[in-house]
Design a protein around this motif. Structure first.
Motif, mmCIF file in Angstrom:
data_model
loop_
_atom_site.group_PDB
_atom_site.id
_atom_site.type_symbol
_atom_site.label_atom_id
_atom_site.label_comp_id
_atom_site.label_asym_id
_atom_site.label_seq_id
_atom_site.Cartn_x
_atom_site.Cartn_y
_atom_site.Cartn_z
ATOM 1 N N SER A 1 0.829 -1.206 0.000
ATOM 2 C CA SER A 1 0.000 0.000 0.000
ATOM 3 C C SER A 1 0.862 1.254 0.000
ATOM 4 N N TYR A 2 1.975 1.212 0.748
ATOM 5 C CA TYR A 2 2.876 2.356 0.795
ATOM 6 C C TYR A 2 3.480 2.637 -0.579
ATOM 7 N N LYS B 1 0.926 4.022 -2.982
ATOM 8 C CA LYS B 1 0.608 5.411 -2.665
ATOM 9 C C LYS B 1 1.709 6.349 -3.142
ATOM 10 N N GLU B 2 2.969 5.890 -3.042
ATOM 11 C CA GLU B 2 4.105 6.714 -3.463
ATOM 12 C C GLU B 2 4.235 6.807 -4.983
ATOM 13 N N ARG C 1 -4.832 5.078 -12.807
ATOM 14 C CA ARG C 1 -4.491 4.882 -11.392
ATOM 15 C C ARG C 1 -4.078 3.430 -11.146
#
Length: 625
Positions: free
Chosen positions: A254-255, A258-259, A268
C-alpha cells in the motif's frame, strides 16, 4: 462370586457404550471427509443430474442451416453454444478470433473465480465449476483454454466458425431471418431458428437496431462508464514468494502504491494482484483507467497506448523496489483492456438495483449470481452500493425488445447500468450463457416464440424451464432471503427510488441506517447528485452553489430542513423565522412527514429518504421512478 459377576456386567456395559460411541465417531468422520468436506471445498464440482435431449431438433442437414447460431468471443458465447448443443440442437458458434486461445489471452483476463454468497456458498453453474475443477481451480489461462477446447471438441452437435465476422443481417416481421458471415476464405449465409448475441459489443443487436443506453446514461450520468483494467505478464519470478509478499506485507505494498505517481489523472494503480500462470510467469492486475468512453474506438485505442506505457513504468518501479521482482526477466502487456460492454440493450424486462439488493424471485429466473455491486465515480472513488446474498437473472432481461427469436447474454443484457459490475464476472456470464443456449433449444422444441415463454399465462412453462435448468446444473435456491431489515422500514419505497439512481450506498452490510440521525450533508448530497440524474436541465451553477453550502456535518434539524426546502424551491413564505412552519404552510412538507416529525427536533435518515424524493420531484417536475 455374585459381586464379581455383577461388576463384570457393569464393565461390559461400559465397554459396549464406548464401542458404540467409537463406531458413531468413525461414521461421522467418514461422512465429513468424504461427503461434507468435498461439498464445502471451494468450487466443488459434481456432474449435473439429468442429461436432457429435446425433440424436434437437428433435422435440417444443410451446412448453413442450424437450430441455434451463437455469435461472440467470450465464455458466455462458449457456454451458450454448449448449452444448446448439449440438449440436441444443431449449433453454430461464430467466433471472431482465429482460435479460442487468442480470444481468451488477448486481455489476460484472469478473473475466473466462482460467485460466492457472503456466507461462502457458490452459486456458479456446474459448467463453470467443471471448467474450474478441470483447470486446476486457479487462474492459469492456458489450462482454461485447453479445457474449453476439449469441451467444444467433445460436443458433436457443435460447429465452430473461427475468424468470422457478421457483415449483414436479414430481418422480417420482428424476427432475425439470416446472417451473412465472412471468413478469410469464404462468405456464408447462415440461417437458424434461434440466434444468441454473446458478443461484448452486441454486434447482432446493433445491426438489428435494438435500442440501448451507453454507460450510466440510464441513471442520468452521461459520458461515464465503468473503469477498465490493463494487465501484463511478468516472467522469471517465484510465485509463492510473491503470494507471501502480498499476504504478509500488505502495508508495504500500500505504501509503494501510494508513493507511485502515474502522472495522468485518469490512470491509477488500484492495487497489486498476481495470478499464477506456471513456469515462473504471473499476470499482474494493477493499472486501471477511468473516464473512458468505451463506445468510442479511437478513444479506447488512445487510452490503451497511454496505459501500456504506464504498465511498463509500473513494472520498472516494482522491479526497483520489491525484491520479489528484481530477478524477473520479461514483461508483456495485454493486447487489450479487460472491459465491460459499453451498452445496455433494452429488453422485455429491465433489472433494477433494488431487484438485486432484495434477491427478487422472478417467475422466469434462469440463472443466479452473488457479487458486491460497486460504483466508481469520475474522480476514481469507488463505493459498494450493496452486497446481495443471492440474486437472480430473469429471462425477460435476455430477450431484446422487438426481436422474437433472439437472446442476448453477458453484462449487456437489459439491466440498470448499476447492476453491470455484479453480472460481469466470468461465472455469471457462463451461467446466463449456458441457460440461454438451453432455452433457445427448448423454445424450438416446444414450437414457442421466445417472448411467449415469459407471459403470465405460461407459468407452467416457466416452472418447467427452471426444473430443466436446475437438473442441467444451474444453481437455484429454494430459500427466500430475509430482507426485512432493508424493506421493512416505512420509508423503503422512497429509499428504493434513491437506490435505483445510485444515490444511496448500503455498503458491504446493506445497512441504510434508517434510524440514524441525519446530517445536513446527507440531504445536500442526495439533492446535489439527484437533480441532474432525474433531469439534467434542472441543474445549473446557481442551484449547485445553493446546495453546496449545506454540505455540513451538522444535525439536520426541522428548522434547517424547512429553510433548505424554502430556499431551493424559491418560496418566500410570510416572513416568519419559523422555517419549518413556513415550509409546512407552503406545502413543501406533507402530512406524512409532518406526522413523523411532530415530536422530533432532528430528522432521521428515513425522513431524509422520503423528503428528498419529494423535493427532487418538486425541483425537476418529474416523477422519481
Amino acid at each position: 462370586m455374585d459381586n464379581m459377576n455383577q461388576k463384570k456386567t457393569v464393565q461390559q456395559k461400559r465397554t459396549d457404550i464406548l464401542i458404540r460411541l467409537a463406531l458413531i465417531l468413525i461414521v461421522v468422520m467418514i461422512l465429513f471427509f468424504f461427503v461434507v468436506k468435498p461439498m464445502l471445498k471451494k468450487d466443488y464440482y459434481f456432474e449435473a443430474g439429468d442429461d436432457y435431449k429435446f425433440d424436434n431438433l437437428g433435422a435440417d442437414s444443410h451446412k448453413d442451416s442450424f437450430d441455434v447460431a451463437v455469435a461472440g468471443e467470450g465464455i458466455d458465447a462458449v457456454s451458450s453454444a454448449l448449452g444448446a448443443a448439449g440438449v440436441g440442437a444443431k449449433t453454430l458458434l461464430i467466433w471472431q478470433a482465429p482460435d479460442f486461445g487468442s480470444a481468451f489471452k488477448g486481455a489476460l483476463d484472469v478473473n475466473w473465480a466462482a460467485d460466492y454468497t457472503p456466507t461462502g456458498n457458490s452459486v456458479s453453474s456446474d459448467l463453470f465449476k467443471e471448467l474450474r475443477y478441470k483447470s486446476g481451480d486457479g487462474s492459469n489461462l492456458e489450462n482454461y483454454i485447453s479445457e474449453i477446447e476439449k469441451l467444444v471438441s467433445e460436443e458433436k452437435k457443435l460447429t465452430v466458425l473461427f475468424d468470422a465476422e457478421i457483415s449483414t443481417v436479414s430481418l422480417s416481421g420482428g424476427k432475425l431471418t439470416g446472417l451473412e458471415v465472412k471468413t478469410p476464405s469464404e462468405t456464408r449465409n447462415i440461417v437458424a431458428g434461434r440466434y444468441i448475441d454473446a458478443s461484448r459489443l452486441g454486434e447482432i443487436l446493433i445491426k438489428c437496431g435494438t435500442a440501448y443506453n451507453r454507460g450510466y446514461e440510464d441513471i442520468g450520468i452521461k459520458g461515464l462508464y465503468p473503469p477498465v483494467q490493463l494487465n501484463f505478464t511478468v516472467s522469471g519470478v517465484d510465485y509463492p514468494k510473491i503470494q507471501e509478499l502480498l499476504r504478509k506485507q500488505s502495508f508495504l505494498i500500500s505504501y509503494y502504491i501510494k508513493e507511485y505517481n502515474t502522472g495522468n489523472r485518469n490512470i491509477r494503480i488500484s492495487g497489486l494482484n498476481a495470478a499464477d500462470q506456471g513456469d515462473g510467469k504471473v499476470v499482474i492486475q494493477a493499472v486501471n483507467v477511468d473516464n473512458l468512453d468505451l463506445s468510442d474506438e479511437q478513444k479506447v485505442k488512445a487510452a490503451y497506448d497511454k496505459a501500456k506505457k504506464e504498465c511498463r513504468n509500473f513494472y520498472i518501479y516494482l522491479k526497483a523496489n520489491l525484491e520479489e521482482f528484481k530477478n524477473s526477466s520479461q514483461m508483456t502487456v495485454a493486447e487489450e483492456f479487460v472491459m465491460p460492454s459499453p451498452y445496455h440493450f433494452k429488453g422485455r424486462y429491465t433489472m433494477t438495483l433494488s431487484d438485486v439488493l432484495t434477491g427478487k424471485r422472478y417467475t422466469d429466473r434462469i440463472s443466479t449470481a452473488s457479487k458486491p455491486v460497486t460504483f466508481t465515480m469520475d474522480d476514481g472513488n469507488k463505493y459498494v452500493l450493496c452486497n446481495p446474498k443471492t440474486f437472480y437473472i430473469p429471462l425477460g432481461s435476455l430477450i431484446p425488445e422487438g426481436l422474437d427469436n433472439v437472446l442476448m447474454t453477458g453484462d449487456k443484457i437489459s439491466a440498470s447500468s448499476l447492476v453491470q459490475p455484479a453480472i460481469g464476472s466470468n461465472s455469471s456470464k457462463a451461467g446466463n450463457g449456458y441457460a440461454a443456449g438451453i432455452i433457445a433449444a427448448y423454445s424450438i422444441s416446444r414450437d414457442m416464440e421466445i417472448p411467449r415463454l415469459i407471459e403470465d399465462r405460461n407459468l407452467d412453462t416457466q416452472q418447467d424451464i427452471e426444473k430443466i435448468l436446475r437438473k442441467m446444473g444451474i444453481y437455484m435456491s429454494d430459500i427466500k432471503e430475509d430482507v426485512e431489515s432493508i424493506t421493512g422500514n416505512w420509508s423503503y419505497p422512497f429509499a428504493e427510488k434513491l437506490i435505483n439512481l445510485g444515490l444511496l450506498s448500503g455498503g458491504i452490510t446493506n445497512d441504510y441506517k434508517y434510524e440514524k440521525e441525519a446530517r445536513e450533508k446527507d440531504l445536500a448530497y442526495i439533492i446535489l447528485n439527484g437533480v441532474p440524474r432525474v433531469d439534467e436541465t434542472a441543474y445549473n451553477y446557481t442551484f449547485d452553489a445553493a446546495v453546496r453550502k449545506y454540505i455540513k456535518d451538522e444535525p439536520l434539524s426541522r428548522e434547517k430542513f424547512g429553510r433548505i426546502l424554502l430556499e431551493l424551491t424559491g418560496k418566500t413564505g410570510t416572513g416568519s423565522k419559523n422555517y419549518y412552519e413556513e415550509a409546512c404552510k407552503s406545502g413543501l412538507i406533507d402530512d406524512t412527514l409532518q406526522k413523523n416529525l411532530k415530536n422530533a427536533s432532528v430528522l432521521k435518515l428515513s425522513d431524509v429518504y422520503y423528503g428528498s424524493v419529494k423535493l427532487l420531484e418538486k425541483l425537476t417536475g418529474k416523477a422519481v421512478k
